[in-house]
Design an enzyme around this catalytic site. Structure first.
Site, short mmCIF file in Angstrom:
data_model
loop_
_atom_site.label_atom_id
_atom_site.label_comp_id
_atom_site.label_asym_id
_atom_site.label_seq_id
_atom_site.Cartn_x
_atom_site.Cartn_y
_atom_site.Cartn_z
N THR A 1 93.46 20.35 18.36
CA THR A 1 94.22 21.56 18.02
C THR A 1 95.03 21.29 16.77
O THR A 1 95.47 20.16 16.52
CB THR A 1 95.18 21.96 19.16
OG1 THR A 1 96.10 22.96 18.68
CG2 THR A 1 96.01 20.78 19.64
N TYR B 1 102.83 19.57 24.82
CA TYR B 1 101.42 19.95 24.66
C TYR B 1 100.78 19.19 23.50
O TYR B 1 99.73 18.57 23.66
CB TYR B 1 101.29 21.46 24.43
CG TYR B 1 99.95 21.86 23.87
CD1 TYR B 1 98.79 21.70 24.62
CD2 TYR B 1 99.83 22.38 22.58
CE1 TYR B 1 97.54 22.04 24.11
CE2 TYR B 1 98.59 22.74 22.07
CZ TYR B 1 97.45 22.56 22.83
OH TYR B 1 96.23 22.90 22.32
#
Length: 336
Positions: A128, A152
């Protein structure tokens, strides 16, 4: 690598990007096993809404990415693994960071360990753009430092490093695809674009949002899917990290204005404290360099630039404003 004579496992096939990817692979005549999260409702997530001809051509495996035995069972007989299963909500990672380590880091370990033992031909691991944190230089190349500005992003950095460690340690054929902010039909309303669309579509004209000044590089889901397939096919991608982004930067505030324009709505914005990240955790700027994807894969965004972004938004708005789709979203509630 030609994919049509391969068996491909897609983990996270029940999710936003995973369902679009699974459908496209089936449309291309590829033999797909869809790994979906086991639940007592026997739900296949977004694949439940796929066309009948798609569902009838799927080999579905229900399991849990955190279970090494189940993961290895799912991977048996598969030549290529496209690993998308992950916890991705940044706000929930502040609340329950332990689950992100179990799912994202240990789940990825389960994939690459099984790939090594089974002799899988290719693993495409999903990263990501959040792993870069706030841009230190732009556009962001794959050499940009990694910064864990949320639990995250820290878990995804750990997952990326775990995947690549199996390439360097054991020659496991791993490629890392690093999509920037993907948007499109089916996305969770915790993301900014569906948040704005669903609030306007539900009749709200005072929108409750978080920070408006950060910039993002939005990538339409069809382009992201094409990127996955290009990485899977490319032998040159093994051992590489590859950005998939539009190379177009726009602020959240400008994005909200563009969505309102597309939807023909006049809106006001109200800042909701619950939607704000902790100050040092906010990623202030993302802008993808995508030259490596073009060079290694021949991939370029079909929805690039301001015109492409507007086309992608029009398609996204059309999907969300369908009453059958809109009723699945709770526009008046903030989603962690």
């Amino acid at each position: 690598m030609e994919l049509k004579n391969k068996k491909i496992l897609v983990t996270g096939a029940d999710g936003f990007i995973g369902s679009h990817l699974t459908e496209e692979l089936v449309r291309q005549g590829i033999d797909v096993r869809a790994f979906v999260y086991y639940n007592s409702f026997n739900s296949w997530g977004w694949l439940d809404q796929s066309a009948k001809e798609i569902r009838n051509n799927l080999d579905v495996f229900a399991g849990d990415i955190r279970d090494p035995y189940g993961v290895k069972q799912a991977m048996k007989g598969c030549d290529v693994v496209l690993h998308l299963a992950a916890l991705i909500a940044i706000p929930y990672s502040y609340h329950s960071p332990d689950t992100y380590v179990d799912t994202n880091v240990k789940g990825t370990l389960n994939i690459v360990q099984a790939a090594r033992e089974l002799g899988v031909e290719k693993v495409v691991h999903t990263s990501t753009s959040e792993v870069y944190g706030t841009a230190q230089f732009v556009p962001i190349t794959e050499e940009h430092p990694l910064q864990g500005q949320s639990p995250y992003s820290a878990s995804k950095i750990g997952a990326d490093q775990m995947a690549m460690s199996f390439y360097t340690s054991f020659d496991t054929p791993v490629s890392i695809i690093r999509p920037f902010n993907t948007y499109g039909p089916r996305q969770s309303a915790r993301a900014i674009i569906p948040t704005v669309i669903t609030q306007i579509a539900s009749g709200q004209r005072t929108l409750r949002l978080g920070s408006l000044h950060p910039t993002r590089d939005f990538n339409y889901v069809k382009d992201t899917v094409d990127g996955f397939i290009a990485v899977a096919k490319s032998d040159a991608a093994i051992g590489e990290v590859i950005n998939i982004g539009s190379n177009y930067e726009i602020s959240i505030g400008e994005t909200v204005e563009l969505i309102a324009e597309v939807m023909g709505a006049k809106v006001e914005i109200e800042t909701e404290a619950a939607r704000l990240r902790p100050e040092k955790s906010e990623v202030e700027r993302l802008w993808a360099a995508n030259a490596k994807a073009k060079q290694l894969l021949g991939w370029e965004p079909n929805y690039g630039g301001s015109d492409g972004f507007k086309r992608g938004l029009l398609e996204t708005v059309e999907w969300f404003t369908n009453p059958e789709h809109l009723k699945g979203y709770k526009a008046n509630i903030y989603n962690l």
